[in-house]
Scaffold this motif. Structure first.
Motif, PDB file in Angstrom:
ATOM      1  N   GLU A   1       0.828  -1.205   0.000  1.00  0.00           N
ATOM      2  CA  GLU A   1       0.000   0.000   0.000  1.00  0.00           C
ATOM      3  C   GLU A   1       0.864   1.257   0.000  1.00  0.00           C
ATOM      4  O   GLU A   1       0.584   2.213  -0.726  1.00  0.00           O
ATOM      5  CB  GLU A   1      -0.925   0.013   1.216  1.00  0.00           C
ATOM      6  CG  GLU A   1      -2.052  -0.999   1.170  1.00  0.00           C
ATOM      7  CD  GLU A   1      -2.990  -0.874   2.348  1.00  0.00           C
ATOM      8  OE1 GLU A   1      -4.216  -0.868   2.141  1.00  0.00           O
ATOM      9  OE2 GLU A   1      -2.488  -0.777   3.499  1.00  0.00           O
TER      10      GLU A   1
ATOM     11  N   VAL B   1      -2.023   2.333  -3.034  1.00  0.00           N
ATOM     12  CA  VAL B   1      -3.242   1.599  -3.349  1.00  0.00           C
ATOM     13  C   VAL B   1      -3.901   1.152  -2.047  1.00  0.00           C
ATOM     14  O   VAL B   1      -3.266   1.135  -0.983  1.00  0.00           O
ATOM     15  CB  VAL B   1      -2.946   0.352  -4.226  1.00  0.00           C
ATOM     16  CG1 VAL B   1      -2.421   0.766  -5.590  1.00  0.00           C
ATOM     17  CG2 VAL B   1      -1.957  -0.592  -3.532  1.00  0.00           C
ATOM     18  N   SER B   2      -5.176   0.799  -2.146  1.00  0.00           N
ATOM     19  CA  SER B   2      -5.903   0.275  -0.996  1.00  0.00           C
ATOM     20  C   SER B   2      -5.986  -1.240  -1.131  1.00  0.00           C
ATOM     21  O   SER B   2      -6.486  -1.756  -2.137  1.00  0.00           O
ATOM     22  CB  SER B   2      -7.308   0.881  -0.945  1.00  0.00           C
ATOM     23  OG  SER B   2      -8.062   0.306   0.106  1.00  0.00           O
ATOM     24  N   VAL B   3      -5.480  -1.969  -0.134  1.00  0.00           N
ATOM     25  CA  VAL B   3      -5.434  -3.428  -0.185  1.00  0.00           C
ATOM     26  C   VAL B   3      -6.426  -4.024   0.812  1.00  0.00           C
ATOM     27  O   VAL B   3      -6.432  -3.648   1.990  1.00  0.00           O
ATOM     28  CB  VAL B   3      -4.018  -3.957   0.113  1.00  0.00           C
ATOM     29  CG1 VAL B   3      -4.022  -5.483   0.157  1.00  0.00           C
ATOM     30  CG2 VAL B   3      -3.042  -3.458  -0.943  1.00  0.00           C
ATOM     31  N   LYS B   4      -7.252  -4.950   0.326  1.00  0.00           N
ATOM     32  CA  LYS B   4      -8.163  -5.689   1.189  1.00  0.00           C
ATOM     33  C   LYS B   4      -7.978  -7.183   0.942  1.00  0.00           C
ATOM     34  O   LYS B   4      -7.461  -7.594  -0.105  1.00  0.00           O
ATOM     35  CB  LYS B   4      -9.612  -5.278   0.913  1.00  0.00           C
ATOM     36  CG  LYS B   4      -9.916  -3.830   1.291  1.00  0.00           C
ATOM     37  CD  LYS B   4     -11.387  -3.509   1.082  1.00  0.00           C
ATOM     38  CE  LYS B   4     -11.684  -2.063   1.493  1.00  0.00           C
ATOM     39  NZ  LYS B   4     -13.113  -1.719   1.307  1.00  0.00           N
TER      40      LYS B   4
ATOM     41  N   TYR C   1      -5.716 -12.475  -6.804  1.00  0.00           N
ATOM     42  CA  TYR C   1      -5.984 -11.055  -6.614  1.00  0.00           C
ATOM     43  C   TYR C   1      -6.758 -10.483  -7.783  1.00  0.00           C
ATOM     44  O   TYR C   1      -6.756 -11.029  -8.903  1.00  0.00           O
ATOM     45  CB  TYR C   1      -4.676 -10.278  -6.445  1.00  0.00           C
ATOM     46  CG  TYR C   1      -3.796 -10.281  -7.674  1.00  0.00           C
ATOM     47  CD1 TYR C   1      -3.947  -9.316  -8.671  1.00  0.00           C
ATOM     48  CD2 TYR C   1      -2.817 -11.252  -7.852  1.00  0.00           C
ATOM     49  CE1 TYR C   1      -3.153  -9.308  -9.797  1.00  0.00           C
ATOM     50  CE2 TYR C   1      -2.013 -11.267  -8.971  1.00  0.00           C
ATOM     51  CZ  TYR C   1      -2.187 -10.286  -9.951  1.00  0.00           C
ATOM     52  OH  TYR C   1      -1.396 -10.291 -11.075  1.00  0.00           O
TER      53      TYR C   1
ATOM     54  N   VAL D   1      -7.710  -6.365  -9.394  1.00  0.00           N
ATOM     55  CA  VAL D   1      -7.375  -4.943  -9.290  1.00  0.00           C
ATOM     56  C   VAL D   1      -8.459  -4.121  -9.978  1.00  0.00           C
ATOM     57  O   VAL D   1      -8.839  -4.403 -11.114  1.00  0.00           O
ATOM     58  CB  VAL D   1      -6.015  -4.635  -9.944  1.00  0.00           C
ATOM     59  CG1 VAL D   1      -5.684  -3.151  -9.803  1.00  0.00           C
ATOM     60  CG2 VAL D   1      -4.915  -5.487  -9.339  1.00  0.00           C
ATOM     61  N   GLU D   2      -8.959  -3.108  -9.275  1.00  0.00           N
ATOM     62  CA  GLU D   2      -9.932  -2.192  -9.848  1.00  0.00           C
ATOM     63  C   GLU D   2      -9.565  -0.782  -9.434  1.00  0.00           C
ATOM     64  O   GLU D   2      -9.639  -0.422  -8.256  1.00  0.00           O
ATOM     65  CB  GLU D   2     -11.349  -2.527  -9.372  1.00  0.00           C
ATOM     66  CG  GLU D   2     -12.411  -1.639 -10.010  1.00  0.00           C
ATOM     67  CD  GLU D   2     -13.821  -2.037  -9.607  1.00  0.00           C
ATOM     68  OE1 GLU D   2     -14.741  -1.266  -9.889  1.00  0.00           O
ATOM     69  OE2 GLU D   2     -13.990  -3.124  -9.006  1.00  0.00           O
ATOM     70  N   ASP D   3      -9.118  -0.006 -10.395  1.00  0.00           N
ATOM     71  CA  ASP D   3      -8.599   1.344 -10.135  1.00  0.00           C
ATOM     72  C   ASP D   3      -7.450   1.260  -9.134  1.00  0.00           C
ATOM     73  O   ASP D   3      -6.464   0.599  -9.408  1.00  0.00           O
ATOM     74  CB  ASP D   3      -9.722   2.250  -9.619  1.00  0.00           C
ATOM     75  CG  ASP D   3     -10.819   2.437 -10.652  1.00  0.00           C
ATOM     76  OD1 ASP D   3     -10.499   2.450 -11.852  1.00  0.00           O
ATOM     77  OD2 ASP D   3     -11.996   2.555 -10.250  1.00  0.00           O
ATOM     78  N   ASP D   4      -7.590   1.902  -7.981  1.00  0.00           N
ATOM     79  CA  ASP D   4      -6.525   1.874  -6.965  1.00  0.00           C
ATOM     80  C   ASP D   4      -6.856   0.906  -5.829  1.00  0.00           C
ATOM     81  O   ASP D   4      -6.330   1.042  -4.719  1.00  0.00           O
ATOM     82  CB  ASP D   4      -6.307   3.275  -6.391  1.00  0.00           C
ATOM     83  CG  ASP D   4      -5.747   4.236  -7.417  1.00  0.00           C
ATOM     84  OD1 ASP D   4      -5.023   3.776  -8.313  1.00  0.00           O
ATOM     85  OD2 ASP D   4      -6.052   5.447  -7.333  1.00  0.00           O
ATOM     86  N   ASN D   5      -7.707  -0.057  -6.102  1.00  0.00           N
ATOM     87  CA  ASN D   5      -8.110  -1.025  -5.086  1.00  0.00           C
ATOM     88  C   ASN D   5      -7.645  -2.425  -5.477  1.00  0.00           C
ATOM     89  O   ASN D   5      -7.851  -2.871  -6.614  1.00  0.00           O
ATOM     90  CB  ASN D   5      -9.635  -1.018  -4.928  1.00  0.00           C
ATOM     91  CG  ASN D   5     -10.149   0.342  -4.493  1.00  0.00           C
ATOM     92  OD1 ASN D   5      -9.878   0.791  -3.389  1.00  0.00           O
ATOM     93  ND2 ASN D   5     -10.882   1.009  -5.372  1.00  0.00           N
TER      94      ASN D   5
ATOM     95  N   LEU E   1      -7.714  -6.492  -4.230  1.00  0.00           N
ATOM     96  CA  LEU E   1      -8.316  -7.505  -3.367  1.00  0.00           C
ATOM     97  C   LEU E   1      -7.554  -8.807  -3.517  1.00  0.00           C
ATOM     98  O   LEU E   1      -7.439  -9.350  -4.612  1.00  0.00           O
ATOM     99  CB  LEU E   1      -9.785  -7.735  -3.737  1.00  0.00           C
ATOM    100  CG  LEU E   1     -10.473  -8.908  -3.010  1.00  0.00           C
ATOM    101  CD1 LEU E   1     -10.595  -8.610  -1.517  1.00  0.00           C
ATOM    102  CD2 LEU E   1     -11.836  -9.199  -3.619  1.00  0.00           C
TER     103      LEU E   1
END
Length: 304
Positions: free
Chosen positions: A246, A251-254, A288, A290-294, A296
């Motif tokens: 991150e 980026v935002s990681v979940k 994983y 990736v969508e935009d800056d997210n 998962l």
């Protein structure tokens, strides 16, 4: 700065050359702020006719004593107040600590008063007293930084988890939430954790995770991997790896159904997000999206 610059500046008598030189001085910013504040001050409303009528009604004494105010004396009083405020502001500002920080996916270099160098990793912050530097070489750190310390008096790095002390050497300190690591690359480093001191010669590390001291291997290279745009981990819980991802890529990681306490050994490239994601997911046996800056990370066949 010439001594009469302040007076000439207040009266608007500085030449263009003098004004340019004055603006370069350390005092100019403080003087400018106080001048702007002083312009916003307003005198209280005063009704002359009402005051005169009240005075006639009250007829204090048998005669009125007229006091003539000297405009120049009034100006001197105001100038004196401004001078005191300016002086106080200068000494206050000069006593504040110097602070440098980086945002996500950002780094910077800082040169200290003794020419020691600090390289700040992403999302990190340091502060130190420039005014007292000759008496005490101390830097407060939150985040991660690599230090090249010039020889001289004792040099300390203070964190909320431990203190690092050296005389002249090269070392790296990472101070994150529940993660504390010190690596010595040159010279000798002293680390104090929970009141106990540990000496680290070159080529050794000291790691604390969730308050527990961890075994470590010998670090590779002459400086930390992140200075070569690589994040490297040796038996580190996956949650700290994802947190570093991150920071490096903003980026935002979940995660979903992923054991973030899984021990991870490996590295990822700090300049290529796709390669970094593969470097983490493949050895961890997770997937994983990736969508935009997210981002998962998930286990199983589907992220839903």
């Amino acid at each position: 700065m010439q001594e009469n610059y302040l007076a000439k500046w207040l009266s608007g008598e500085l030449s263009e050359a003098e004004l340019a030189e004055f603006k370069k001085s350390e005092e100019y910013a403080s003087y400018q702020k106080l001048l702007e504040v002083s312009k916003t001050l307003e005198a209280p409303n005063f009704d002359m006719d009402e005051a005169f009528q009240r005075l006639k009604t009250e007829r204090i004494g048998n005669s009125l004593k007229v006091i003539t105010l000297n405009p120049f004396k009034k100006f001197l009083r105001v100038a004196a107040v401004i001078a005191v405020l300016l002086a106080g502001s200068y000494f206050y500002v000069s006593s504040l600590d110097q602070t440098y920080s980086t945002q996500l996916a950002e780094r910077t270099e800082v040169t200290l008063p003794d020419n020691s160098e600090i390289f700040l990793n992403a999302e990190s912050k340091i502060s130190f007293s420039k005014k007292k530097w000759d008496q005490k070489r101390n830097v407060t750190l939150k985040g991660e930084a690599f230090f090249k310390v010039a020889k001289g008096k004792k040099f300390t790095v203070s964190t909320d988890q431990g203190t690092v002390a050296v005389l002249g050497t090269q070392f790296n300190v990472e101070n994150r939430d529940n993660f504390f690591e010190v690596t010595c690359f040159e010279g000798l480093v002293s680390v104090t954790f929970k009141g106990k001191e540990t000496k680290l010669p070159a080529g050794t590390s000291f790691v604390v995770i969730d308050g527990v001291i961890q075994p470590t291997n010998k670090p590779e290279g002459a400086h930390p991997a992140w200075m070569n745009n690589e994040s490297s981990f040796d038996r580190i819980p996956l949650k700290y790896v994802l947190a570093e991802l991150e920071r490096q890529f903003n980026v935002s990681v979940k995660t979903k159904d992923v054991n973030t306490e899984l021990i991870f050994t490996g590295s990822f490239d700090n300049t290529n997000l796709e390669m970094a994601l593969k470097s983490i997911s493949t050895p961890s046996h997770i997937k994983y999206t990736v969508e935009d800056d997210n981002v998962l990370f998930y286990a199983g066949n589907t992220p839903q």
